[in-house]
Design a protein around this motif. Structure first.
Motif, mmCIF file in Angstrom:
data_model
loop_
_atom_site.group_PDB
_atom_site.id
_atom_site.type_symbol
_atom_site.label_atom_id
_atom_site.label_comp_id
_atom_site.label_asym_id
_atom_site.label_seq_id
_atom_site.Cartn_x
_atom_site.Cartn_y
_atom_site.Cartn_z
ATOM 1 N N ARG A 175 -24.939 71.778 -38.168
ATOM 2 C CA ARG A 175 -24.718 72.255 -36.801
ATOM 3 C C ARG A 175 -26.001 72.843 -36.225
ATOM 4 O O ARG A 175 -26.338 72.604 -35.052
ATOM 5 C CB ARG A 175 -23.596 73.301 -36.784
ATOM 6 N N ILE A 176 -26.712 73.606 -37.044
ATOM 7 C CA ILE A 176 -27.966 74.187 -36.558
ATOM 8 C C ILE A 176 -28.994 73.081 -36.284
ATOM 9 O O ILE A 176 -29.736 73.130 -35.300
ATOM 10 C CB ILE A 176 -28.508 75.199 -37.583
ATOM 11 N N ARG A 177 -29.022 72.064 -37.162
ATOM 12 C CA ARG A 177 -29.952 70.954 -36.938
ATOM 13 C C ARG A 177 -29.651 70.236 -35.621
ATOM 14 O O ARG A 177 -30.555 69.884 -34.862
ATOM 15 C CB ARG A 177 -29.863 69.960 -38.094
ATOM 16 N N SER A 178 -28.356 70.000 -35.378
ATOM 17 C CA SER A 178 -28.000 69.328 -34.126
ATOM 18 C C SER A 178 -28.361 70.189 -32.923
ATOM 19 O O SER A 178 -28.864 69.678 -31.907
ATOM 20 C CB SER A 178 -26.500 69.008 -34.122
ATOM 21 N N THR A 179 -28.145 71.514 -33.053
ATOM 22 C CA THR A 179 -28.523 72.413 -31.959
ATOM 23 C C THR A 179 -30.026 72.391 -31.733
ATOM 24 O O THR A 179 -30.505 72.321 -30.590
ATOM 25 C CB THR A 179 -28.044 73.841 -32.260
ATOM 26 N N ARG A 180 -30.782 72.453 -32.832
ATOM 27 C CA ARG A 180 -32.237 72.391 -32.698
ATOM 28 C C ARG A 180 -32.687 71.051 -32.123
ATOM 29 O O ARG A 180 -33.635 70.999 -31.327
ATOM 30 C CB ARG A 180 -32.895 72.625 -34.055
ATOM 31 N N ALA A 181 -32.018 69.963 -32.542
ATOM 32 C CA ALA A 181 -32.381 68.650 -32.011
ATOM 33 C C ALA A 181 -32.137 68.586 -30.509
ATOM 34 O O ALA A 181 -32.960 68.047 -29.751
ATOM 35 C CB ALA A 181 -31.601 67.552 -32.735
ATOM 36 N N GLU A 182 -31.003 69.156 -30.068
ATOM 37 C CA GLU A 182 -30.728 69.181 -28.627
ATOM 38 C C GLU A 182 -31.758 70.027 -27.893
ATOM 39 O O GLU A 182 -32.244 69.640 -26.824
ATOM 40 C CB GLU A 182 -29.315 69.716 -28.377
ATOM 41 N N GLN A 183 -32.076 71.182 -28.467
ATOM 42 C CA GLN A 183 -33.091 72.025 -27.831
ATOM 43 C C GLN A 183 -34.449 71.328 -27.785
ATOM 44 O O GLN A 183 -35.157 71.391 -26.777
ATOM 45 C CB GLN A 183 -33.200 73.351 -28.577
ATOM 46 N N GLN A 184 -34.794 70.655 -28.907
ATOM 47 C CA GLN A 184 -36.063 69.945 -28.926
ATOM 48 C C GLN A 184 -36.069 68.795 -27.933
ATOM 49 O O GLN A 184 -37.083 68.533 -27.262
ATOM 50 C CB GLN A 184 -36.341 69.418 -30.347
ATOM 51 N N ALA A 185 -34.915 68.095 -27.819
ATOM 52 C CA ALA A 185 -34.840 66.996 -26.850
ATOM 53 C C ALA A 185 -34.982 67.519 -25.425
ATOM 54 O O ALA A 185 -35.715 66.943 -24.606
ATOM 55 C CB ALA A 185 -33.518 66.245 -27.021
ATOM 56 N N SER A 186 -34.277 68.620 -25.131
ATOM 57 C CA SER A 186 -34.402 69.199 -23.792
ATOM 58 C C SER A 186 -35.811 69.713 -23.541
ATOM 59 O O SER A 186 -36.359 69.562 -22.434
ATOM 60 C CB SER A 186 -33.388 70.327 -23.619
ATOM 61 N N ARG A 187 -36.426 70.314 -24.596
ATOM 62 C CA ARG A 187 -37.798 70.788 -24.436
ATOM 63 C C ARG A 187 -38.756 69.616 -24.206
ATOM 64 O O ARG A 187 -39.649 69.678 -23.352
ATOM 65 C CB ARG A 187 -38.209 71.582 -25.670
ATOM 66 N N SER A 188 -38.555 68.539 -24.967
ATOM 67 C CA SER A 188 -39.409 67.360 -24.781
ATOM 68 C C SER A 188 -39.203 66.759 -23.394
ATOM 69 O O SER A 188 -40.170 66.332 -22.742
ATOM 70 C CB SER A 188 -39.108 66.320 -25.857
#
Length: 514
Positions: A324-337
């Protein structure tokens, strides 16, 4: 705390360095980091441990509260150890995750204390004397080797115990200690397929927390009888190595020798009771946003199947929160990118617009400059034409009349104009060559006389230049107006002249001929 208490400029160099190191690891603001560092006596390791593991109660404040409050009543509580053991067996998850604290190790960039120059100069004789005596005793011991053994047997047992505790291992920094452990491990058991982390325990925890992976801590005691067999039969078995190296299990491995200070502190902090020992540590977001907890302990000699089963059970219980944390980080990283891409595209578009605006301004400035230069050229040309016309009118008034029949030595000249018209006129013998040029220049005004108007004046600041030259065809002779002289001296009693226009190409040809 007041604002002045958080003024970074009032901190010393060592305190600023500690603050930068602490904020680089934790990412905390200065307003929160400085009070925590002050409570930790500016010890970075202690402050980092408090940040990740939670700051425990202050013993000073507890002592003050104990002095101000009445002593508690003694209460006896009967405990049933058997019931506790049974409860622990039926509720393993209640005690499955325990905090994995950080430890205080020697800093990698620990500065070496250097005494002041004056003290070093004063103690130089003592230092030289110590080195001389030390070298002498070493030489004496080499000559008589039985003496060191004799002194070792008769020495104080406490000193012998302290010497045995050190085992002759030089204390190193965390990274160098990890490298020494890996080197000794490979020398003892050969090249293995387990990739140990070559950094300190705290850095291994940080890497596991940052990458959301499980950290397998392996602690070995070389003096223990079961260590060699457990390493060869269990830790380096094909079943264990395949499980540890499987990328799907997300395992990082850190190992230590309890004879080293860092590994010894790790063993005490995670409550190692029996060697060989292994523990699985992972980030537990349900406990705290930064908590690292021990989720499995493997003590003593175990079979490869049992070792793998314990690790697999711990990983399966705590893998879902990490996902769950990985998916959250992936979403944050995608939004940041995405934001970075949008900002980059906006900056590129803005740069293109600025470049286009600059080109438009430069083009507009160049156009205005060209228009201004063209207007200035037109004005200068119009003024030049006006001055030439005014000069012609003025010069036509000053040309002398043609001499009459009474002048016997008048010079008769035939002039062929560029239009093909031939003009024959007499000039006084003392008339200058400039008079002849002025007649040709003003012929159009002299040919068609108009009513006498107001006398024209010579334009001020105008230097007239003739756009032609008078040339005698046979033989070719050019009569330059700049040469001066009278018509009689230059041409004689008469002659035929041609009006030859002057242009740049003819000037260049004349210069080449000259």
């Amino acid at each position: 705390m007041s604002t002045s208490g958080l003024d970074i400029s009032q901190l010393s160099d060592s305190e600023r360095s500690a603050l930068e190191t602490y904020t680089a690891v934790t990412g905390q603001e200065h307003s929160e980091a400085i009070p925590l560092l002050r409570r930790s006596q500016w010890n970075v390791q202690i402050a980092i441990s408090k940040f990740f593991d939670g700051e425990g109660p202050d013993p000073v404040e507890e002592a003050r509260a104990a002095l101000n409050s009445p002593p508690p009543r003694p209460a006896r509580q009967a405990q049933n150890l058997l019931s506790e053991d049974i409860a622990a067996q039926f509720a393993p998850n209640a005690r499955a995750a325990e905090p994995a604290p950080r430890i205080n190790t020697q800093a990698e960039d620990q500065s070496v204390y250097r005494p002041p120059f004056i003290l070093a100069l004063l103690f130089t004789p003592l230092n030289l004397l110590y080195r001389l005596l030390y070298s002498s005793f070493r030489l004496f011991g080499a000559l008589f080797p039985f003496l060191p053994r004799f002194f070792n047997t008769t020495a104080n047992p406490a000193l012998q115990g302290s010497r045995r505790n050190t085992n002759g291992r030089r204390p190193l920094g965390p990274k160098d200690t990890a490298a020494r452990f890996i080197r000794e491990f490979e020398e003892e058991y050969g090249t293995n397929s387990i990739d140990f982390l070559e950094n300190g325990y705290n850095m291994a925890l940080e890497k596991a927390h940052r990458d959301l992976k499980f950290l397998l801590v392996v602690l070995l005691a070389p003096e223990h009888d079961d260590t060699n067999g457990w390493v060869r039969d269990t830790l380096l078995s094909r079943e264990v190595t395949d499980f540890v190296n499987d990328p799907q299990n997300d395992l990082l491995v850190w190992g230590g020798n309890v004879q080293d200070s860092e590994a010894y502190q790790v063993a005490n902090s995670i409550r190692c009771t029996k060697f060989p020992f292994a523990a699985a540590i992972v980030h537990t977001p349900n406990v705290s946003s930064n908590a690292m907890s021990v989720v499995s302990r493997i003590s003593g000699t175990t079979s490869p199947a049992e070792f793998v089963e314990k690790l697999r059970s711990a990983i399966s219980q705590h893998k879902e929160p990490l996902e769950r944390i990985r998916s959250t980080r992936a979403e944050q990283q995608a939004s940041r990118s995405l934001r970075e891409q949008q900002d980059s595209a906006y900056e590129r578009s803005l740069a293109i617009d600025r470049e286009r605006a600059r080109q438009r301004r430069e083009a507009e400035a160049a156009r205005q400059r060209e228009e201004q230069e063209a207007a200035e050229r037109r004005a200068a040309e119009e003024k030049r034409i006006h001055d030439i016309q005014q000069w012609k009118q003025w010069r036509a008034q000053t040309i002398a009349e043609e001499p009459g029949p009474e002048v016997k030595d008048a010079v008769r000249i035939s002039i062929r104009l560029p239009s093909g018209e031939r003009v024959i006129r007499k000039f006084a013998p003392d008339a200058s060559l400039d008079e002849l040029y002025a007649f040709v220049e003003c012929y159009d005004l002299l040919k068609e006389p108009t009513e006498k108007a107001a006398e024209a004046v010579k334009p001020e600041g105008f230097e007239h230049q003739y756009g032609f030259r008078l040339v005698s065809p046979m033989p070719r002779v050019v009569y330059e107006v700049e040469a001066g002289g009278s018509v009689r001296d230059k041409i004689g009693r008469g002659g035929n002249l041609l009006v030859e226009p002057i242009d740049d190409e003819s000037d260049e040809e004349d210069e080449e001929e000259a």
